[in-house]
Design a protein around this motif. Structure first.
Motif, PDB file in Angstrom:
ATOM      1  N   ARG A  75     -62.126  22.446  -1.504  1.00  0.00           N
ATOM      2  CA  ARG A  75     -62.723  22.794  -0.207  1.00  0.00           C
ATOM      3  C   ARG A  75     -62.734  21.541   0.667  1.00  0.00           C
ATOM      4  NH1 ARG A  75     -68.287  24.756  -2.529  1.00  0.00           N
ATOM      5  NH2 ARG A  75     -68.002  22.652  -3.350  1.00  0.00           N
ATOM      6  N   ARG A  76     -61.905  21.521   1.664  1.00  0.00           N
ATOM      7  CA  ARG A  76     -61.718  20.313   2.486  1.00  0.00           C
ATOM      8  C   ARG A  76     -63.024  19.794   3.097  1.00  0.00           C
ATOM      9  NH1 ARG A  76     -56.194  19.786   2.826  1.00  0.00           N
ATOM     10  NH2 ARG A  76     -55.035  21.723   2.585  1.00  0.00           N
ATOM     11  N   GLY A 115     -53.026  30.284  -4.472  1.00  0.00           N
ATOM     12  CA  GLY A 115     -52.905  28.877  -4.140  1.00  0.00           C
ATOM     13  C   GLY A 115     -52.777  28.119  -5.443  1.00  0.00           C
ATOM     14  N   SER A 116     -52.322  26.864  -5.368  1.00  0.00           N
ATOM     15  CA  SER A 116     -52.116  26.132  -6.621  1.00  0.00           C
ATOM     16  C   SER A 116     -51.921  24.649  -6.372  1.00  0.00           C
ATOM     17  CB  SER A 116     -50.898  26.703  -7.350  1.00  0.00           C
ATOM     18  OG  SER A 116     -49.765  26.670  -6.495  1.00  0.00           O
ATOM     19  N   PRO A 122     -47.017  23.003  -6.263  1.00  0.00           N
ATOM     20  CA  PRO A 122     -47.074  21.883  -5.322  1.00  0.00           C
ATOM     21  C   PRO A 122     -48.108  20.838  -5.739  1.00  0.00           C
ATOM     22  CG  PRO A 122     -48.133  23.828  -4.397  1.00  0.00           C
ATOM     23  CD  PRO A 122     -47.531  24.247  -5.707  1.00  0.00           C
ATOM     24  N   THR A 123     -47.986  19.666  -5.164  1.00  0.00           N
ATOM     25  CA  THR A 123     -48.936  18.590  -5.432  1.00  0.00           C
ATOM     26  C   THR A 123     -50.205  18.780  -4.606  1.00  0.00           C
ATOM     27  OG1 THR A 123     -48.121  17.188  -3.652  1.00  0.00           O
ATOM     28  CG2 THR A 123     -47.037  16.961  -5.824  1.00  0.00           C
ATOM     29  N   GLY A 178     -51.105  20.356  -0.416  1.00  0.00           N
ATOM     30  CA  GLY A 178     -52.206  21.186   0.060  1.00  0.00           C
ATOM     31  C   GLY A 178     -51.987  22.687   0.089  1.00  0.00           C
ATOM     32  N   ASN A 179     -51.481  23.261  -0.986  1.00  0.00           N
ATOM     33  CA  ASN A 179     -51.309  24.723  -1.049  1.00  0.00           C
ATOM     34  C   ASN A 179     -52.624  25.379  -1.487  1.00  0.00           C
ATOM     35  OD1 ASN A 179     -50.242  27.304  -1.110  1.00  0.00           O
ATOM     36  ND2 ASN A 179     -49.431  27.062  -3.165  1.00  0.00           N
TER      37      ASN A 179
END
Length: 181
Positions: A89-90, A144-145, A174-175, A179-180
Motif C-alpha cells: 500500500r503506497r 497483482g504480483s 515483475p519486480t 509496481g504491479n
C-alpha cells in the motif's frame, strides 16, 4: 483468541486460546466478532481455499487489486510453511516492508494479511496443506504480483535456493520497482 501486532500496519498474528485435557484439545479457530473488536477491521470472509504442496514449493508473491482486493486469514493445516506478507500500500508507513512467520498445526497460529498486501509462502516440510480465508472473491483480471526473489525486498524464504520450486507463472513476475500492485 489473542491478537498480536506485527511490525506491519494492519497485519496481525492470531493465536488461539487452547483448551486441552486427556481427550485432546479444542480451540476456536476464528471469531468474527472478537477479531473486529480487537483489531477494528472487518473480518467477514466469503471464500475458503486449500492448497497442498511439497517441500521447496514457493507460492507468491500474489495479491488482488482494486475493487477485487482481498484480505486473507491464512494457516497451515499439515506440515510447516514460512508465510510472508509484504505491505504494497503506497500510502502506508510500512510500504515495502515484509513480515514472515512459520505456521504449523502445532503452533496453531494464523496470519491476517490485509487488502493491499502481497502474500506468499514456502514449504519447509515434506508436504504442507495450507488454508486461506478470503474476504472477497477471486478475479483473474485483478491479479497483482511481485517476483519472489526481488532484490529490493530481500525476503529470506527459509529455503536453500537450489530446492525452490516455482510455477511457470511465478518465475516471470515483475519486480517491486515495476509496481504491479
Amino acid at each position: 483468541m489473542k491478537i498480536k501486532e506485527t511490525p506491519l500496519k494492519d497485519c496481525y498474528v492470531i493465536e488461539p486460546t487452547i483448551f486441552e485435557d486427556g481427550r485432546g484439545y479444542f480451540f476456536e479457530k476464528y471469531n468474527e466478532k472478537k477479531f473486529e473488536e480487537l483489531t477494528g477491521m472487518n473480518g467477514h470472509f466469503v471464500q475458503d481455499n486449500i492448497s497442498k504442496s511439497s517441500y521447496g514449493v514457493l507460492r507468491g508473491l500474489h495479491l488482488q487489486k482494486g475493487e477485487h482486493a482481498q484480505a486473507k486469514l491464512v494457516s497451515c493445516l499439515e506440515g510447516r510453511v514460512f508465510d510472508v506478507a509484504v505491505d504494497l500500500r503506497r500510502e502506508s508507513p510500512t510500504f515495502g516492508q515484509w513480515y514472515g512467520i512459520e505456521l504449523t498445526p502445532e503452533n496453531k497460529l494464523q496470519l491476517y494479511v490485509p487488502r493491499g498486501f502481497g502474500h506468499g509462502f514456502s514449504v519447509l516440510s515434506e508436504t504442507a496443506v495450507f488454508s486461506y480465508k478470503c474476504d472477497n472473491f477471486y478475479n483473474k483480471e485483478s491479479e497483482g504480483s511481485v517476483i519472489w526473489n526481488d532484490s529490493e525486498l530481500n525476503i529470506d524464504w527459509q529455503l536453500p535456493l537450489d530446492v525452490v520450486q516455482l510455477s511457470d507463472k511465478d518465475r516471470i513476475l515483475p519486480t517491486f520497482a515495476e509496481g504491479n500492485f
